[in-house]
Design a protein around this motif. Structure first.
Motif, mmCIF file in Angstrom:
data_model
loop_
_atom_site.group_PDB
_atom_site.id
_atom_site.type_symbol
_atom_site.label_atom_id
_atom_site.label_comp_id
_atom_site.label_asym_id
_atom_site.label_seq_id
_atom_site.Cartn_x
_atom_site.Cartn_y
_atom_site.Cartn_z
ATOM 1 N N CYS A 30 0.833 -1.213 0.000
ATOM 2 C CA CYS A 30 0.000 0.000 0.000
ATOM 3 C C CYS A 30 0.863 1.257 0.000
ATOM 4 O O CYS A 30 0.539 2.244 -0.677
ATOM 5 C CB CYS A 30 -0.928 0.002 1.210
ATOM 6 N N GLU A 33 2.311 1.627 -3.442
ATOM 7 C CA GLU A 33 1.284 2.085 -4.379
ATOM 8 C C GLU A 33 1.052 3.589 -4.276
ATOM 9 O O GLU A 33 0.690 4.243 -5.258
ATOM 10 C CB GLU A 33 -0.029 1.336 -4.126
ATOM 11 N N ALA A 34 1.267 4.133 -3.103
ATOM 12 C CA ALA A 34 1.057 5.573 -2.879
ATOM 13 C C ALA A 34 2.357 6.362 -2.962
ATOM 14 O O ALA A 34 2.378 7.559 -2.650
ATOM 15 C CB ALA A 34 0.394 5.788 -1.516
ATOM 16 N N GLU A 36 4.233 7.742 -5.247
ATOM 17 C CA GLU A 36 4.291 8.982 -6.034
ATOM 18 C C GLU A 36 3.563 10.112 -5.322
ATOM 19 O O GLU A 36 4.069 11.239 -5.242
ATOM 20 C CB GLU A 36 3.674 8.740 -7.415
ATOM 21 N N ARG A 37 2.396 9.817 -4.801
ATOM 22 C CA ARG A 37 1.628 10.844 -4.071
ATOM 23 C C ARG A 37 2.351 11.259 -2.792
ATOM 24 O O ARG A 37 2.351 12.434 -2.410
ATOM 25 C CB ARG A 37 0.235 10.311 -3.724
ATOM 26 N N LEU A 38 2.971 10.300 -2.117
ATOM 27 C CA LEU A 38 3.683 10.614 -0.881
ATOM 28 C C LEU A 38 4.913 11.473 -1.167
ATOM 29 O O LEU A 38 5.215 12.420 -0.424
ATOM 30 C CB LEU A 38 4.081 9.317 -0.174
ATOM 31 N N PHE A 65 -4.395 15.978 1.223
ATOM 32 C CA PHE A 65 -3.906 14.628 0.941
ATOM 33 C C PHE A 65 -4.861 13.578 1.508
ATOM 34 O O PHE A 65 -5.234 12.617 0.810
ATOM 35 C CB PHE A 65 -2.511 14.454 1.548
ATOM 36 N N GLU A 69 -8.143 10.930 -0.372
ATOM 37 C CA GLU A 69 -7.948 9.479 -0.369
ATOM 38 C C GLU A 69 -9.165 8.766 -0.937
ATOM 39 O O GLU A 69 -10.309 9.168 -0.709
ATOM 40 C CB GLU A 69 -7.705 8.992 1.069
ATOM 41 N N GLU A 128 5.787 12.947 5.721
ATOM 42 C CA GLU A 128 5.578 11.885 4.735
ATOM 43 C C GLU A 128 5.563 10.511 5.392
ATOM 44 O O GLU A 128 4.696 9.675 5.090
ATOM 45 C CB GLU A 128 6.678 11.946 3.679
ATOM 46 N N ALA A 132 2.478 7.977 5.414
ATOM 47 C CA ALA A 132 2.677 6.696 4.720
ATOM 48 C C ALA A 132 2.410 5.516 5.642
ATOM 49 O O ALA A 132 1.748 4.539 5.254
ATOM 50 C CB ALA A 132 4.097 6.623 4.172
ATOM 51 N N LEU A 135 -1.260 5.067 6.102
ATOM 52 C CA LEU A 135 -1.879 4.466 4.913
ATOM 53 C C LEU A 135 -1.600 2.971 4.855
ATOM 54 O O LEU A 135 -2.466 2.176 4.466
ATOM 55 C CB LEU A 135 -1.341 5.121 3.640
#
Length: 433
Positions: A30, A33-34, A36-38, A65, A69, A128, A132, A135
């Motif tokens: 997970c 997968e995130a 780039e956004r993180l 952010f 989601e 970050e 992260a 998430l």
């Protein structure tokens, strides 16, 4: 599998242990997968550094952010939570729980910067990592079949770590009420599950004298700069009698306006640090005697004003750090030795105050650079692409440790016991409801 269940498999590890390891893999997936956004989150904060209590841009970046989601409304976000630039984001399965009170796990984000040199302590990476890890835990728990587990994931945006102590403001406002365990991680030059961050008290010292012409009739004046210089010298003399673990450092902020005017005002700012809150008042008293002696010697009056908050020493939680090390090693993290960890140099943080009200972990992590914190070189490193690998790996280790806390009741019990023992050693009572 539910928290605490054990389903032995003949000739091998329990099914519960096996499934927890699968959940840890899912948490890591997970986070990947995130990624780039993180990374974009971190860069957005890094690119616009803001000082304590003024982190409006970072607050907006972080709240958006979580609000964005998917699926929609995954997180219940409270902007401006208790403080203008703080926030709270909560996740729990829709409909709540039929079970008793859920386990509350907190993930903390910092995002203030330093004057002049920006994110030279890497708080953009702290934000970050906190986001992260949260998430990752959320994603792992959502992958479980059956009714939702009684677990709530809470992200707290905590401003003003560098100056003022936003976490202390939030403690006093009740933001840490009912949290069971809290997690965050700080950039450094090495990987350490714990470093002995020390207690800190800051003071502003003001001397008031009397102005006079420095050449024509100096005897009519009272020199406030002399008082400041004497105070500085007094503290330098005191160092011989200081314990090796004590730290005193300061500046003369104001020392006059013109050489031919005897200064009627001077101002110093000092920080005092000691390994524990038990020792800090002893050092503070000695230093304040030095300030008063300088006033007496020069005929000035002195005003000594402490900061809004003292930063407490970080209480170690060995059960938590052992679980974190175990998970970190699975990800390839190379930790310094326990001896180096316990005897390493460190600063101070308002996370220390948090550890006096709830069990927590505050590990340090390498970001791909040997630059030192609070330097221009570290600012550059904190915004680099290379730092992303290390930040997200640390987030995975935190998420994996949180899953151990959820699914290993004996670990949670041990964490709570460590917490109580350390409080007793410090002779402090947990007074936050």
């Amino acid at each position: 599998m539910r928290p605490g269940e054990e389903k032995p498999v003949e000739g091998g590890p329990s099914a519960a242990v096996f499934e927890v390891e699968l959940l840890k893999l899912r948490a890591a997936e997970c986070i990947d997968e995130a990624a780039e956004r993180l990374g974009a989150l971190s860069r957005a904060i890094w690119s616009k550094p803001e000082l304590a209590y003024e982190e409006h841009h970072a607050h907006g970046v972080l709240t958006r952010f979580f609000e964005s989601e998917r699926p929609a409304a995954s997180w219940a976000v409270q902007p401006h939570y208790q403080l203008v630039t703080a926030f709270r984001a909560e996740w729990g399965p829709p409909g709540g729980w039929a079970a008793p009170r859920p386990l509350h796990l907190g993930f903390l984000c910092e995002y203030d910067a330093l004057p002049g040199i920006g994110h030279a302590c890497g708080h953009n990476l702290i934000a970050e990592v906190g986001a992260a890890a949260a998430l990752g835990v959320k994603g792992a728990l959502e992958s479980l079949p059956g009714p939702p587990l009684p677990v709530k994931v809470i992200v707290l945006g905590t401003p003003a770590e560098e100056d003022g102590g936003g976490k202390i403001d939030l403690i006093e406002a009740g933001a840490f009420k009912n949290l069971d365990v809290v997690f965050m991680a700080h950039p450094s030059q090495e990987n350490a599950a714990y470093l002995p961050d020390v207690a800190e008290h800051d003071v502003t010292v003001k001397y008031y004298g009397k102005a006079s012409h420095a050449a024509a009739y100096p005897w009519e004046g009272l020199n406030a700069l002399d008082a400041a210089v004497l105070a500085y010298s007094n503290l330098s003399v005191l160092r011989q009698q200081m314990k090796p673990t004590w730290r005193v450092h300061g500046i003369i902020k104001n020392g006059g306006v013109k050489p031919n005017i005897i200064p009627s005002y001077s101002e110093l700012i000092y920080y005092f640090r000691a390994p524990s809150m038990k020792e800090l008042p002893v050092l503070t008293k000695k230093a304040e005697d030095c300030f008063r002696a300088a006033a007496l010697a020069t005929g000035c009056t002195v005003e000594i004003k402490g900061g809004a908050h003292d930063y407490y020493n970080v209480l170690p939680n060995k059960s938590l750090w052992k679980a974190y090390i175990e998970n970190g090693k699975k990800l390839g993290i190379d930790f310094i030795s326990e001896d180096a960890m316990l005897n390493g140099s460190s600063g101070s943080t308002d996370f220390g105050n948090v550890t006096f009200v709830v069990p927590g972990i505050h590990p340090y992590f390498y970001i791909g650079s040997n630059a030192l914190n609070h330097t221009e070189q570290y600012t550059e490193a904190a915004g680099s692409q290379e730092a992303q690998f290390y930040a997200l790996r640390t987030a995975k280790a935190l998420a994996m440790t949180a899953l151990d806390v959820i699914f290993k009741p004996e670990l949670l019990e041990s964490i709570r016991e460590d917490f109580k023992l350390k409080l007793q050693e410090e002779e402090f009572l947990n007074t936050v409801e």
